[in-house]
Design a protein around this motif. Sequence first.
Motif, PDB file in Angstrom:
ATOM      1  N   ASN A 173      42.048  56.374  46.997  1.00 45.87           N
ATOM      2  CA  ASN A 173      43.170  56.947  46.188  1.00 45.87           C
ATOM      3  C   ASN A 173      43.115  56.668  44.632  1.00 45.87           C
ATOM      4  O   ASN A 173      43.166  55.829  44.026  1.00 45.87           O
ATOM      5  N   LEU A 174      42.742  57.818  44.117  1.00 46.95           N
ATOM      6  CA  LEU A 174      42.266  58.013  42.804  1.00 46.95           C
ATOM      7  C   LEU A 174      43.385  57.687  41.760  1.00 46.95           C
ATOM      8  O   LEU A 174      42.994  57.045  40.640  1.00 46.95           O
ATOM      9  N   ASP A 175      44.577  57.978  42.053  1.00 47.00           N
ATOM     10  CA  ASP A 175      45.741  57.527  41.160  1.00 47.00           C
ATOM     11  C   ASP A 175      45.647  56.114  41.065  1.00 47.00           C
ATOM     12  O   ASP A 175      46.021  55.402  39.973  1.00 47.00           O
ATOM     13  N   ASN A 176      45.691  55.478  42.289  1.00 43.69           N
ATOM     14  CA  ASN A 176      45.990  54.127  42.378  1.00 43.69           C
ATOM     15  C   ASN A 176      44.720  53.258  41.622  1.00 43.69           C
ATOM     16  O   ASN A 176      44.907  52.245  40.999  1.00 43.69           O
ATOM     17  N   ALA A 177      43.468  53.909  42.106  1.00 47.46           N
ATOM     18  CA  ALA A 177      42.162  53.282  41.294  1.00 47.46           C
ATOM     19  C   ALA A 177      42.285  53.217  39.994  1.00 47.46           C
ATOM     20  O   ALA A 177      42.117  52.123  39.296  1.00 47.46           O
ATOM     21  N   ALA A 178      42.668  54.505  39.335  1.00 49.08           N
ATOM     22  CA  ALA A 178      42.736  54.809  37.971  1.00 49.08           C
ATOM     23  C   ALA A 178      43.719  53.498  37.188  1.00 49.08           C
ATOM     24  O   ALA A 178      43.666  52.842  36.384  1.00 49.08           O
ATOM     25  N   TYR A 233      33.765  60.651  39.790  1.00 52.95           N
ATOM     26  CA  TYR A 233      33.364  60.173  38.435  1.00 52.95           C
ATOM     27  C   TYR A 233      34.299  60.675  37.337  1.00 52.95           C
ATOM     28  O   TYR A 233      35.036  60.172  36.608  1.00 52.95           O
ATOM     29  N   ASP A 234      34.075  62.139  37.396  1.00 49.35           N
ATOM     30  CA  ASP A 234      34.674  62.960  36.440  1.00 49.35           C
ATOM     31  C   ASP A 234      36.151  62.918  36.514  1.00 49.35           C
ATOM     32  O   ASP A 234      37.076  62.748  35.620  1.00 49.35           O
ATOM     33  N   LYS A 235      36.610  63.174  37.518  1.00 50.73           N
ATOM     34  CA  LYS A 235      38.271  63.036  38.083  1.00 50.73           C
ATOM     35  C   LYS A 235      38.607  61.576  37.619  1.00 50.73           C
ATOM     36  O   LYS A 235      39.863  61.524  36.963  1.00 50.73           O
ATOM     37  N   VAL A 236      38.142  60.573  37.856  1.00 50.05           N
ATOM     38  CA  VAL A 236      38.614  59.355  37.534  1.00 50.05           C
ATOM     39  C   VAL A 236      38.531  59.116  36.162  1.00 50.05           C
ATOM     40  O   VAL A 236      39.672  58.550  35.406  1.00 50.05           O
ATOM     41  N   MET A 237      37.713  59.318  35.448  1.00 47.66           N
ATOM     42  CA  MET A 237      37.402  59.317  33.876  1.00 47.66           C
ATOM     43  C   MET A 237      38.681  60.116  33.222  1.00 47.66           C
ATOM     44  O   MET A 237      39.190  59.809  32.269  1.00 47.66           O
ATOM     45  N   GLU A 238      39.038  61.224  33.744  1.00 47.39           N
ATOM     46  CA  GLU A 238      39.909  62.005  33.023  1.00 47.39           C
ATOM     47  C   GLU A 238      41.242  61.363  33.239  1.00 47.39           C
ATOM     48  O   GLU A 238      41.973  61.444  32.257  1.00 47.39           O
ATOM     49  N   LYS A 239      41.497  60.711  34.293  1.00 43.64           N
ATOM     50  CA  LYS A 239      42.799  60.076  34.462  1.00 43.64           C
ATOM     51  C   LYS A 239      42.810  58.791  33.741  1.00 43.64           C
ATOM     52  O   LYS A 239      43.866  58.582  33.081  1.00 43.64           O
ATOM     53  N   VAL A 290      38.230  38.600  45.597  1.00 44.41           N
ATOM     54  CA  VAL A 290      38.244  39.989  45.926  1.00 44.41           C
ATOM     55  C   VAL A 290      39.446  40.590  46.307  1.00 44.41           C
ATOM     56  O   VAL A 290      40.087  40.183  47.087  1.00 44.41           O
ATOM     57  N   TRP A 291      39.875  41.775  45.431  1.00 45.20           N
ATOM     58  CA  TRP A 291      41.083  42.407  45.709  1.00 45.20           C
ATOM     59  C   TRP A 291      40.614  43.915  46.343  1.00 45.20           C
ATOM     60  O   TRP A 291      39.728  44.222  45.669  1.00 45.20           O
ATOM     61  N   ILE A 292      41.356  44.274  47.440  1.00 41.53           N
ATOM     62  CA  ILE A 292      40.952  45.522  47.827  1.00 41.53           C
ATOM     63  C   ILE A 292      42.275  46.476  47.603  1.00 41.53           C
ATOM     64  O   ILE A 292      43.447  46.180  48.243  1.00 41.53           O
ATOM     65  N   ASN A 293      42.227  47.445  46.996  1.00 47.46           N
ATOM     66  CA  ASN A 293      43.156  48.192  46.450  1.00 47.46           C
ATOM     67  C   ASN A 293      44.350  47.628  45.851  1.00 47.46           C
ATOM     68  O   ASN A 293      45.426  47.934  46.292  1.00 47.46           O
ATOM     69  N   THR A 294      44.060  46.728  45.169  1.00 48.20           N
ATOM     70  CA  THR A 294      44.913  45.864  44.249  1.00 48.20           C
ATOM     71  C   THR A 294      44.375  45.221  43.238  1.00 48.20           C
ATOM     72  O   THR A 294      42.813  45.243  43.183  1.00 48.20           O
ATOM     73  N   TYR A 295      44.738  44.661  42.076  1.00 50.96           N
ATOM     74  CA  TYR A 295      44.043  43.938  41.136  1.00 50.96           C
ATOM     75  C   TYR A 295      44.780  43.020  40.399  1.00 50.96           C
ATOM     76  O   TYR A 295      46.254  43.380  40.134  1.00 50.96           O
ATOM     77  N   ARG A 296      44.706  42.047  40.194  1.00 51.81           N
ATOM     78  CA  ARG A 296      45.554  40.780  39.328  1.00 51.81           C
ATOM     79  C   ARG A 296      46.475  40.247  40.136  1.00 51.81           C
ATOM     80  O   ARG A 296      47.440  39.983  39.373  1.00 51.81           O
ATOM     81  N   SER A 297      46.459  40.351  41.455  1.00 51.73           N
ATOM     82  CA  SER A 297      47.498  39.792  42.090  1.00 51.73           C
ATOM     83  C   SER A 297      47.470  38.207  42.446  1.00 51.73           C
ATOM     84  O   SER A 297      46.153  37.836  42.499  1.00 51.73           O
ATOM     85  N   VAL A 298      48.237  37.589  42.153  1.00 47.65           N
ATOM     86  CA  VAL A 298      48.319  35.843  42.116  1.00 47.65           C
ATOM     87  C   VAL A 298      49.101  35.295  43.140  1.00 47.65           C
ATOM     88  O   VAL A 298      50.272  36.053  43.264  1.00 47.65           O
ATOM     89  N   SER A 299      48.823  34.178  43.575  1.00 45.39           N
ATOM     90  CA  SER A 299      50.091  33.624  44.426  1.00 45.39           C
ATOM     91  C   SER A 299      49.635  31.762  44.513  1.00 45.39           C
ATOM     92  O   SER A 299      48.419  31.422  44.485  1.00 45.39           O
ATOM     93  N   PRO A 300      50.737  31.165  44.472  1.00 46.85           N
ATOM     94  CA  PRO A 300      50.187  29.717  44.702  1.00 46.85           C
ATOM     95  C   PRO A 300      49.711  29.287  45.840  1.00 46.85           C
ATOM     96  O   PRO A 300      48.902  28.302  45.947  1.00 46.85           O
ATOM     97  N   ILE A 301      49.659  30.153  46.878  1.00 45.71           N
ATOM     98  CA  ILE A 301      49.031  29.761  48.107  1.00 45.71           C
ATOM     99  C   ILE A 301      47.639  30.075  48.188  1.00 45.71           C
ATOM    100  O   ILE A 301      46.810  29.719  49.040  1.00 45.71           O
ATOM    101  N   VAL A 302      47.246  31.009  47.236  1.00 50.86           N
ATOM    102  CA  VAL A 302      45.719  31.331  47.247  1.00 50.86           C
ATOM    103  C   VAL A 302      44.940  30.843  46.223  1.00 50.86           C
ATOM    104  O   VAL A 302      45.227  30.702  44.970  1.00 50.86           O
ATOM    105  N   PRO A 303      43.726  30.227  46.487  1.00 54.02           N
ATOM    106  CA  PRO A 303      42.666  29.535  45.668  1.00 54.02           C
ATOM    107  C   PRO A 303      42.216  30.449  44.613  1.00 54.02           C
ATOM    108  O   PRO A 303      42.003  31.847  44.644  1.00 54.02           O
TER     109      PRO A 303
END
Length: 497
Positions: free
Chosen positions: A270-275, A303-309, A441-454
């Motif tokens: 999903n290019l919008d989410n990835a951007a 590549y071009d589509k994501v760069m534009e976004k 490793v985050w899959i289809n997300t980024y910078r998520s944190v939780s006290p439960i996760v090392p």
Amino acid sequence: MKTVTKLKRYDMYINGEWTSPTDGEYFPSHNPATGEAWCEVAKGSAVDVDNAVQAAHAAFLSPEWRKMTPTQRGHLVSKLGELIAENVETLAKFETLDNGKLIREMRGQLQYLPEFYHYYGGLANKIQGNVLPIDKPDMLVYSVREPLGVIAAITPWNSPLYLTTLKLAPALITGNTIVIKPSEMTSASILEFVKLVEKAGFPAGVVNVVTGFGMPVGDALTSHPLVRRIAFTGGEVSARKVVENSAKNFASLSLELGGKSPNIVFEDANLDNAAMGIIAGIFSASGQSCVAGSRAFIHKNVYDKVMEKLVHRVEQIKIGDPLQEETEMGPLATEAQLQRVEQYVDWGLKEGGKLICGGKRPENIENGWYFEPTIFEHADNTSKITREEIFGPILSVIPFEDEDEVIQLANSTEYGLATGIWTQDIGRAHRVSAEIRAGIVWINTYRSVSPIVPIGGSGLTGYGRESGMEVVHEYTQTKSVWVNTSDKIIEDPFKWV
């Protein structure tokens, strides 16, 4: 005549008391949004460190703390979480004044921070030993987990309260005491926070804060003979000195250092989410995050589509005063960091990188340590700017053709902290995740944190883990207890038949 404003002054917190520095010296802390000093902080010495460690050691041995049940310790830690929730706005403002992060970001982070204290507060009375299936008759053998003693916590300037929490909460529930040495760049929010530690009801000496510089404060703390564990978050140069010092007191050690984390965008993503994930990964906190996704690998077919976004949104990012609600990106935390970022832009251009946007200080902001969100396009992963941690708002973008190539590119780093994978193919997500050398490793997300996760990594990222249930093992040691259950008389060991 110009009026001289008297700066707010902070002392250290040792043995439950606000303590002035032994040498009587203070140093200024600067507001990154203006570049001006806004408070003064005690400049600690080796004597101050010794006083704090001695206080922590005495508190560790005291019946008031040592005889406290795990449930009682857990209640205190949970209470601390409640107090943070009640003081979110105050703490967020001090954090923003000291390190330049957006007030909105700090408010959100601090609203979630109590979850860490509630998690560990609830975990306090669930740390168990084992009964061992011993191979000797008439023997009962069991193990218990016990605290280590005095913990030295060294925290950096980019997220002082969050990164202190990752060390403080597990240290306290396991019965240790602690001496915190915050970054000399951002000590104020920790000193405001420690007022809540006192209010929560912790005995004097259990939590101490010594402020000052790496030399002599950090050096004296990490080499002190009574320190049993060092929890360090910071840069590689300081980390090497900490490792050297830990050999003097045989303290156990965890290091959470830098990263050069990749975001990988496959053609089916999903290019919008990835951007948006890429932008959040590198330009949140002005790129001053250990997990910053500073490398983006994008499949050549999209590549071009994501760069534009990317470029379209990045050029709209509103830079300004981090205390203003509408601001989307604030300053860098220090003037030295601003100069470092500028140096990497020069290197990137000299090494053949193509500057797509940004690359300079904003023209409409006169004061403060601001830098535009910057995107570089690269043909490969060999330049200085694509391989070294910058800790600023610079994104390197590289196209790729297939899974094997991007795995090789992503792993072509001395760091191993985090990775983002963007794909709708679940098989591919797991395949690539298994091959990536990273602690997160985050899959289809980024910078998520939780006290439960090392949290943690490998290579130049350091070693050891923070957060999660398993971290309690890093703040405890095992004691084995042997019980002879037989009523038989023990034979004379010197009588031989």
